[in-house]
Design a protein around this motif. Structure first.
Motif, short mmCIF file in Angstrom:
data_model
loop_
_atom_site.label_atom_id
_atom_site.label_comp_id
_atom_site.label_asym_id
_atom_site.label_seq_id
_atom_site.Cartn_x
_atom_site.Cartn_y
_atom_site.Cartn_z
N HIS A 79 43.91 43.61 134.89
CA HIS A 79 43.23 44.25 133.76
C HIS A 79 41.83 43.66 133.58
O HIS A 79 40.85 44.40 133.43
CB HIS A 79 44.07 44.07 132.49
N GLU A 80 41.73 42.33 133.61
CA GLU A 80 40.43 41.67 133.45
C GLU A 80 39.49 42.05 134.59
O GLU A 80 38.30 42.31 134.36
CB GLU A 80 40.61 40.15 133.41
N GLU B 10 38.26 45.67 134.18
CA GLU B 10 37.25 45.76 133.12
C GLU B 10 35.90 45.27 133.62
O GLU B 10 34.87 45.89 133.35
CB GLU B 10 37.68 44.95 131.90
N LYS C 5 32.58 47.56 133.95
CA LYS C 5 31.35 47.16 133.25
C LYS C 5 30.18 47.11 134.23
O LYS C 5 29.08 47.58 133.93
CB LYS C 5 31.55 45.80 132.58
#
Length: 170
Positions: free
Chosen positions: A131-132, A135, A139
């Protein structure tokens, strides 16, 4: 003389090749003993309980008790029967003997007991990391202009809004 040396060399090679034993495949009985020592049936029961919880949330109109029977005794036997050939393809009889020795040892039993917990913790950490990472990559793509602020592909620079075609009265 050379002819005899050639014949002798060919015999030595043929005998050497023929003398090499092909690794013996484990028997179904050996593989099933390994499954028993590894507590495979209990692992299937744990998987069934987890799956029942997931299905209970996904399909709340169906009672959780219904899903509990997904992997019953018959299902466990069917699944193990299908797994035997996989173990026979990937492990030799000698490998299975070694695995049986290991899994019967105190360390092997500890591995069996701790593996579900370590795998669950590992999956949780893997999901968090994934998930990190996603993201951060999204970004980065937004900063480069590849994605817009909502995470979608922006319209290509040359694209225009299509002009409606007027209807003709034929």
């Amino acid at each position: 003389m050379r002819k005899w040396i050639g014949i002798v060399a060919a015999l030595v090679l043929a005998t050497g090749v023929a003398g090499q034993a092909v690794a013996a495949q484990p028997s179904e009985k050996q593989v099933r003993q390994l499954f028993e020592v590894m507590h495979m049936g209990q692992m299937f029961n744990q998987m069934n309980s987890q799956m029942a919880g997931v299905m209970g949330q996904a399909v709340p109109c169906v009672p959780a008790s219904y899903w509990q029977g997904f992997i019953d005794a018959s299902g466990t036997e069917q699944l193990m029967g299908r797994m035997v050939p996989i173990y026979q393809r990937h492990f030799t009889a000698r490998d299975v003997v070694g695995l049986l020795k290991f899994y019967k040892s105190p360390l092997g039993q500890k591995v069996i007991a701790e593996m579900p917990l370590t795998m669950a913790e590992g999956m949780k950490i893997g999901q968090q990391w994934g998930h990190e990472r996603a993201e951060a990559m999204l970004k980065e793509l937004q900063q480069k202009g590849t994605l817009d602020a909502s995470g979608r592909c922006p319209a290509s620079p040359g694209a225009t809004t299509p002009t409606p075609v007027p209807k003709t009265g034929h």
